[in-house]
Design a protein around this motif. Structure first.
Motif, short mmCIF file in Angstrom:
data_model
loop_
_atom_site.label_atom_id
_atom_site.label_comp_id
_atom_site.label_asym_id
_atom_site.label_seq_id
_atom_site.Cartn_x
_atom_site.Cartn_y
_atom_site.Cartn_z
N ALA A 30 4.79 35.41 -12.74
CA ALA A 30 4.10 35.86 -13.95
C ALA A 30 4.95 35.61 -15.19
CB ALA A 30 3.76 37.35 -13.83
N GLN A 31 6.25 35.67 -15.04
CA GLN A 31 7.13 35.38 -16.17
C GLN A 31 7.02 33.92 -16.59
OE1 GLN A 31 11.39 35.96 -15.49
NE2 GLN A 31 11.60 36.91 -17.49
N ALA A 32 6.78 33.06 -15.64
CA ALA A 32 6.57 31.64 -15.96
C ALA A 32 5.34 31.47 -16.86
CB ALA A 32 6.40 30.82 -14.69
N ASP A 33 4.28 32.23 -16.57
CA ASP A 33 3.08 32.17 -17.42
C ASP A 33 3.41 32.60 -18.85
OD1 ASP A 33 1.57 31.41 -15.21
OD2 ASP A 33 1.00 33.47 -14.72
N ALA A 34 4.21 33.66 -18.97
CA ALA A 34 4.60 34.14 -20.29
C ALA A 34 5.44 33.09 -21.03
CB ALA A 34 5.38 35.45 -20.15
N VAL A 35 6.33 32.42 -20.30
CA VAL A 35 7.16 31.37 -20.89
C VAL A 35 6.29 30.25 -21.45
CG1 VAL A 35 8.72 29.46 -20.27
CG2 VAL A 35 9.28 31.81 -19.59
N ILE A 36 5.33 29.81 -20.67
CA ILE A 36 4.46 28.71 -21.11
C ILE A 36 3.63 29.12 -22.32
CG2 ILE A 36 2.49 27.27 -20.44
CD1 ILE A 36 3.68 27.36 -17.58
N ASN A 37 3.12 30.34 -22.29
CA ASN A 37 2.34 30.84 -23.42
C ASN A 37 3.18 30.86 -24.70
OD1 ASN A 37 -0.09 32.24 -24.56
ND2 ASN A 37 1.39 33.89 -24.83
N GLU A 38 4.44 31.28 -24.57
CA GLU A 38 5.31 31.36 -25.74
C GLU A 38 5.70 29.96 -26.23
OE1 GLU A 38 6.69 33.82 -28.61
OE2 GLU A 38 5.64 34.44 -26.79
N PHE A 39 5.94 29.03 -25.32
CA PHE A 39 6.23 27.65 -25.72
C PHE A 39 5.05 27.07 -26.51
CE2 PHE A 39 9.97 26.90 -22.94
CZ PHE A 39 10.71 26.09 -23.79
N SER A 40 3.84 27.39 -26.08
CA SER A 40 2.65 26.81 -26.71
C SER A 40 2.44 27.30 -28.15
CB SER A 40 1.40 27.14 -25.87
OG SER A 40 1.08 28.51 -25.95
N ARG A 41 3.16 28.35 -28.53
CA ARG A 41 3.08 28.82 -29.91
C ARG A 41 3.87 27.91 -30.85
NH1 ARG A 41 1.37 34.29 -30.19
NH2 ARG A 41 1.22 35.28 -28.13
N GLY A 42 4.84 27.16 -30.28
CA GLY A 42 5.68 26.32 -31.12
C GLY A 42 5.48 24.83 -30.94
N MET A 43 4.93 24.42 -29.77
CA MET A 43 4.70 23.00 -29.49
C MET A 43 3.47 22.87 -28.61
SD MET A 43 8.55 21.62 -28.51
CE MET A 43 9.90 21.64 -29.69
N ALA A 44 2.83 21.71 -28.67
CA ALA A 44 1.74 21.44 -27.74
C ALA A 44 2.33 21.33 -26.33
CB ALA A 44 1.03 20.14 -28.11
N VAL A 45 1.64 21.90 -25.35
CA VAL A 45 2.17 22.00 -23.99
C VAL A 45 1.17 21.45 -22.98
CG1 VAL A 45 2.79 23.63 -22.16
CG2 VAL A 45 3.66 23.98 -24.46
N GLY A 46 1.67 20.72 -21.99
CA GLY A 46 0.88 20.29 -20.84
C GLY A 46 1.51 20.85 -19.58
N ASP A 47 0.76 21.61 -18.82
CA ASP A 47 1.28 22.32 -17.65
C ASP A 47 0.93 21.56 -16.37
OD1 ASP A 47 2.09 24.15 -15.73
OD2 ASP A 47 0.58 25.66 -16.25
N GLU A 48 1.94 21.16 -15.60
CA GLU A 48 1.71 20.44 -14.35
C GLU A 48 1.57 21.37 -13.15
OE1 GLU A 48 4.61 17.37 -13.82
OE2 GLU A 48 4.25 16.48 -15.78
N GLY A 49 1.79 22.67 -13.35
CA GLY A 49 1.64 23.63 -12.26
C GLY A 49 2.83 23.62 -11.31
N TRP A 50 2.84 24.60 -10.40
CA TRP A 50 3.91 24.69 -9.41
C TRP A 50 3.77 23.58 -8.38
CZ3 TRP A 50 8.03 27.62 -10.12
CH2 TRP A 50 7.93 28.75 -10.92
N GLN A 51 4.86 22.90 -8.08
CA GLN A 51 4.86 21.86 -7.06
C GLN A 51 6.12 22.02 -6.21
OE1 GLN A 51 3.93 17.83 -8.40
NE2 GLN A 51 3.05 18.64 -10.29
N VAL A 52 5.92 22.11 -4.89
CA VAL A 52 7.04 22.21 -3.95
C VAL A 52 7.03 20.97 -3.07
CG1 VAL A 52 8.09 23.55 -2.09
CG2 VAL A 52 6.92 24.73 -3.97
N ARG A 53 8.14 20.27 -3.04
CA ARG A 53 8.23 19.01 -2.30
C ARG A 53 8.52 19.26 -0.82
NH1 ARG A 53 12.21 16.06 -6.74
NH2 ARG A 53 10.74 16.14 -8.48
N PRO A 54 8.32 18.25 0.01
CA PRO A 54 8.54 18.43 1.45
C PRO A 54 9.94 18.91 1.82
CG PRO A 54 7.30 16.41 1.07
CD PRO A 54 7.72 16.92 -0.28
#
Length: 211
Positions: free
Chosen positions: A79-103
């Motif tokens: 949930a803190q990651a969501d807050a981080v992204i929301n706060e970044f979007s206040r200062g810059m345009a943001v594109g979210d690639e979502g959580w990705q876990v590799r093999p």
């Protein structure tokens, strides 16, 4: 779309404003950290040699390279990651690639940000245990060794026996790191919350390893 709008047509263009863009990212990143309780971890700009190599491997132009200017945000729960992204979007345009876990077990949530000059930057969001495993635990070193054939300087062939050896080493590092994560990470990291018996908490293990 950002790449097309950036006006970047060469590696020279890509690096022309990289230092200024890094200052802007660091300024915003520190603000985001103060606002959300996350930890901002800056990184040096990627070297031109590796950037050119990556562009060639992916067959993309300089404008599409997103991680010359980059940083990491360390969070305690998703949930803190969501807050981080929301706060970044206040200062810059943001594109979210979502959580990705590799093999091999490494995982993060990458966001792209549009920097002041139009260049694309990248911020990786992850728990601190994953960053410890990546850098102090040897995960990234194994990755760099895996991707490059020392005999040719090119990419290792999948038939190279070292590929499996190095992959297994990475998997061991990241599985141990995942196992030390709390249950709030279960939906993202498969080993989170399992508390593998006999595994030393990763921060302690990394601290011992580095003296």
């Amino acid at each position: 779309k950002w790449a097309e709008e950036s006006g970047i047509n060469s590696f020279e263009d890509l690096y022309a404003d990289a230092d200024t863009n890094k200052e802007a990212l660091d300024l915003l990143g520190n603000h985001v950290a103060a606002s959300t309780g996350a930890e901002y971890s800056p990184a040096a700009n990627k070297l031109l040699e590796r950037t050119a190599e990556k562009a060639g491997q992916r067959r993309i132009g300089p404008a599409s390279i997103a991680d010359v200017v980059r940083a990491t945000m360390l969070v305690d729960h998703p949930a803190q990651a969501d807050a981080v992204i929301n706060e970044f979007s206040r200062g810059m345009a943001v594109g979210d690639e979502g959580w990705q876990v590799r093999p091999e077990g490494y995982g993060d949530r990458a966001i792209n940000v549009q920097l002041p000059s139009g260049q694309i930057g990248e911020v990786l969001i992850m728990p601190s245990e994953m960053q410890e495993a990546k850098f102090r635990g040897g995960g990234h070193d194994y990755y760099k060794e895996l991707r490059t054939d020392p005999a040719t300087g090119g990419t290792r062939l999948s038939t190279d026996p070292m590929v499996k050896i190095l992959f297994d080493k990475m998997k061991d590092v990241y599985t141990k790191a995942q196992s030390t994560l709390g249950p709030q990470w279960k939906g993202i990291y498969p080993e989170a919350g399992k508390g593998i018996a006999g595994v030393v908490p990763y921060k302690a293990m990394a601290g011992q390893a580095t003296g």
